[in-house]
Design a protein around this motif. Structure first.
Motif, PDB file in Angstrom:
ATOM      1  N   VAL A 168       0.836  -1.204   0.000  1.00  0.00           N
ATOM      2  CA  VAL A 168       0.000   0.000   0.000  1.00  0.00           C
ATOM      3  C   VAL A 168       0.872   1.256   0.000  1.00  0.00           C
ATOM      4  N   VAL A 169       1.903   1.275   0.827  1.00  0.00           N
ATOM      5  CA  VAL A 169       2.781   2.450   0.899  1.00  0.00           C
ATOM      6  C   VAL A 169       3.487   2.673  -0.435  1.00  0.00           C
ATOM      7  N   LEU A 170       4.033   1.604  -1.002  1.00  0.00           N
ATOM      8  CA  LEU A 170       4.743   1.745  -2.271  1.00  0.00           C
ATOM      9  C   LEU A 170       3.800   2.133  -3.412  1.00  0.00           C
ATOM     10  N   ARG A 171       2.650   1.507  -3.431  1.00  0.00           N
ATOM     11  CA  ARG A 171       1.706   1.720  -4.537  1.00  0.00           C
ATOM     12  C   ARG A 171       1.062   3.106  -4.486  1.00  0.00           C
ATOM     13  N   TYR A 172       0.620   3.526  -3.298  1.00  0.00           N
ATOM     14  CA  TYR A 172      -0.153   4.759  -3.206  1.00  0.00           C
ATOM     15  C   TYR A 172       0.622   5.944  -2.635  1.00  0.00           C
ATOM     16  N   TRP A 173       1.549   5.731  -1.730  1.00  0.00           N
ATOM     17  CA  TRP A 173       2.338   6.843  -1.210  1.00  0.00           C
ATOM     18  C   TRP A 173       3.489   7.157  -2.154  1.00  0.00           C
ATOM     19  N   GLU A 174       4.207   6.122  -2.573  1.00  0.00           N
ATOM     20  CA  GLU A 174       5.343   6.308  -3.467  1.00  0.00           C
ATOM     21  C   GLU A 174       4.905   6.380  -4.931  1.00  0.00           C
ATOM     22  N   ASP A 175       3.635   6.122  -5.208  1.00  0.00           N
ATOM     23  CA  ASP A 175       3.051   6.217  -6.539  1.00  0.00           C
ATOM     24  C   ASP A 175       3.770   5.338  -7.558  1.00  0.00           C
ATOM     25  N   GLN A 176       4.062   4.116  -7.141  1.00  0.00           N
ATOM     26  CA  GLN A 176       4.709   3.171  -8.049  1.00  0.00           C
ATOM     27  C   GLN A 176       3.658   2.352  -8.779  1.00  0.00           C
ATOM     28  N   SER A 177       4.038   1.861  -9.930  1.00  0.00           N
ATOM     29  CA  SER A 177       3.123   1.027 -10.708  1.00  0.00           C
ATOM     30  C   SER A 177       2.996  -0.343 -10.067  1.00  0.00           C
ATOM     31  N   VAL A 178       1.953  -1.063 -10.450  1.00  0.00           N
ATOM     32  CA  VAL A 178       1.744  -2.419  -9.959  1.00  0.00           C
ATOM     33  C   VAL A 178       2.948  -3.286 -10.329  1.00  0.00           C
ATOM     34  N   ALA A 179       3.441  -3.126 -11.552  1.00  0.00           N
ATOM     35  CA  ALA A 179       4.575  -3.927 -12.020  1.00  0.00           C
ATOM     36  C   ALA A 179       5.831  -3.659 -11.194  1.00  0.00           C
ATOM     37  N   SER A 180       6.097  -2.397 -10.874  1.00  0.00           N
ATOM     38  CA  SER A 180       7.309  -2.099 -10.108  1.00  0.00           C
ATOM     39  C   SER A 180       7.207  -2.598  -8.667  1.00  0.00           C
ATOM     40  N   VAL A 181       6.016  -2.518  -8.062  1.00  0.00           N
ATOM     41  CA  VAL A 181       5.832  -3.049  -6.708  1.00  0.00           C
ATOM     42  C   VAL A 181       5.997  -4.564  -6.718  1.00  0.00           C
ATOM     43  N   ALA A 182       5.439  -5.218  -7.721  1.00  0.00           N
ATOM     44  CA  ALA A 182       5.575  -6.679  -7.842  1.00  0.00           C
ATOM     45  C   ALA A 182       7.036  -7.078  -7.991  1.00  0.00           C
ATOM     46  N   ALA A 183       7.783  -6.352  -8.799  1.00  0.00           N
ATOM     47  CA  ALA A 183       9.200  -6.660  -8.984  1.00  0.00           C
ATOM     48  C   ALA A 183       9.978  -6.412  -7.693  1.00  0.00           C
ATOM     49  N   LEU A 184       9.668  -5.327  -7.016  1.00  0.00           N
ATOM     50  CA  LEU A 184      10.361  -4.980  -5.788  1.00  0.00           C
ATOM     51  C   LEU A 184      10.140  -6.021  -4.696  1.00  0.00           C
ATOM     52  N   LEU A 185       8.907  -6.504  -4.579  1.00  0.00           N
ATOM     53  CA  LEU A 185       8.571  -7.459  -3.521  1.00  0.00           C
ATOM     54  C   LEU A 185       8.639  -8.914  -3.989  1.00  0.00           C
ATOM     55  N   ARG A 186       9.047  -9.099  -5.232  1.00  0.00           N
ATOM     56  CA  ARG A 186       9.229 -10.440  -5.789  1.00  0.00           C
ATOM     57  C   ARG A 186       7.957 -11.278  -5.693  1.00  0.00           C
ATOM     58  N   CYS A 187       6.891 -10.729  -6.249  1.00  0.00           N
ATOM     59  CA  CYS A 187       5.616 -11.441  -6.287  1.00  0.00           C
ATOM     60  C   CYS A 187       4.931 -11.100  -7.608  1.00  0.00           C
ATOM     61  N   SER A 188       3.787 -11.695  -7.851  1.00  0.00           N
ATOM     62  CA  SER A 188       3.081 -11.445  -9.106  1.00  0.00           C
ATOM     63  C   SER A 188       2.304 -10.129  -9.034  1.00  0.00           C
ATOM     64  N   GLU A 189       1.982  -9.595 -10.203  1.00  0.00           N
ATOM     65  CA  GLU A 189       1.176  -8.378 -10.259  1.00  0.00           C
ATOM     66  C   GLU A 189      -0.220  -8.628  -9.700  1.00  0.00           C
ATOM     67  N   ALA A 190      -0.741  -9.823  -9.920  1.00  0.00           N
ATOM     68  CA  ALA A 190      -2.065 -10.166  -9.387  1.00  0.00           C
ATOM     69  C   ALA A 190      -2.063 -10.122  -7.861  1.00  0.00           C
ATOM     70  N   THR A 191      -0.966 -10.559  -7.252  1.00  0.00           N
ATOM     71  CA  THR A 191      -0.856 -10.514  -5.790  1.00  0.00           C
ATOM     72  C   THR A 191      -0.882  -9.076  -5.303  1.00  0.00           C
ATOM     73  N   VAL A 192      -0.153  -8.202  -5.981  1.00  0.00           N
ATOM     74  CA  VAL A 192      -0.138  -6.784  -5.595  1.00  0.00           C
ATOM     75  C   VAL A 192      -1.536  -6.190  -5.711  1.00  0.00           C
ATOM     76  N   LYS A 193      -2.215  -6.465  -6.819  1.00  0.00           N
ATOM     77  CA  LYS A 193      -3.564  -5.925  -7.027  1.00  0.00           C
ATOM     78  C   LYS A 193      -4.535  -6.413  -5.959  1.00  0.00           C
ATOM     79  N   SER A 194      -4.521  -7.712  -5.692  1.00  0.00           N
ATOM     80  CA  SER A 194      -5.476  -8.255  -4.723  1.00  0.00           C
ATOM     81  C   SER A 194      -5.157  -7.790  -3.299  1.00  0.00           C
ATOM     82  N   GLN A 195      -3.865  -7.769  -2.933  1.00  0.00           N
ATOM     83  CA  GLN A 195      -3.490  -7.327  -1.586  1.00  0.00           C
ATOM     84  C   GLN A 195      -3.811  -5.846  -1.383  1.00  0.00           C
TER      85      GLN A 195
END
Length: 189
Positions: free
Chosen positions: A140-167
């Motif tokens: 949440v912090v990376l996606r909405y505070w840091e304004d990162q894309s779903v793809a960049s958050v997924a890469a950073l946390l080593r998970c799928s984009e679907a996981t980022v979206k659902s979480q």
């Protein structure tokens, strides 16, 4: 960075040498640390929810960057590299603390009680964020505070984009509910 010590007092002083400053690696570590420290601290504060822990996390991140400055300074986006180090350090620390608590609990020791909530204090977004699990909070912090894309958050946390979206979706729903319960409904949600 050179450190000199005054023989009479034992006090240390940082010299003027800038670590890692050459044409191949771009700006030196000290210059980067001065410019990025506040931004890293704000992100760390949102992740930790505590000023002292955020300062420690920021300093740990800068220490790790210093150790690997040749690689970090040569990165195309050193601040993004630093944010990755910060986030992964935060998650590793949380896992370590949880592991330590589980060991204490199994050994028959007492698990420290969480700090008492003060009923008279107004619920804030920071308190609501603190209720999220560490990984969801980081998303949440990376996606909405840091304004990162779903793809960049997924890469950073080593998970799928679907996981980022659902979480993120679940976490935002929890935050909305928590804030609505405190009498702070979000407009446009």
């Amino acid at each position: 960075m050179t450190v000199t010590t005054d023989a009479g007092t034992g006090a240390g002083a940082v010299g003027e040498t800038d670590v890692g400053a050459d044409a191949a690696t771009g700006p030196g570590f000290e210059e980067f640390a001065r410019s990025a420290q506040q931004r890293l601290y704000r992100t760390a504060y949102l992740l930790c929810g505590d000023a002292e822990t955020a300062r420690d996390l920021t300093q740990t991140t800068l220490a790790k960057l210093y150790q690997h400055w040749r690689r970090a300074g040569a990165a195309e986006h050193p601040y993004a590299y630093a944010k990755t180090v910060l986030t992964r350090t935060f998650l590793a620390e949380r896992r370590r603390r949880l592991r330590d608590l589980l060991v204490v609990g199994r050994a028959g020791g007492t698990v420290p009680a969480p700090a008492a909530d003060h009923a008279d204090l107004r619920v804030t977004l920071l308190a609501a964020l603190a209720e999220l699990p560490p990984r969801a909070r980081a998303m949440v912090v990376l996606r909405y505070w840091e304004d990162q894309s779903v793809a960049s958050v997924a890469a950073l946390l080593r998970c799928s984009e679907a996981t980022v979206k659902s979480q993120c979706s679940r976490s935002l729903a929890r935050l909305r509910t928590r804030l609505a319960d405190a009498g702070l409904p979000l407009e446009g949600s």
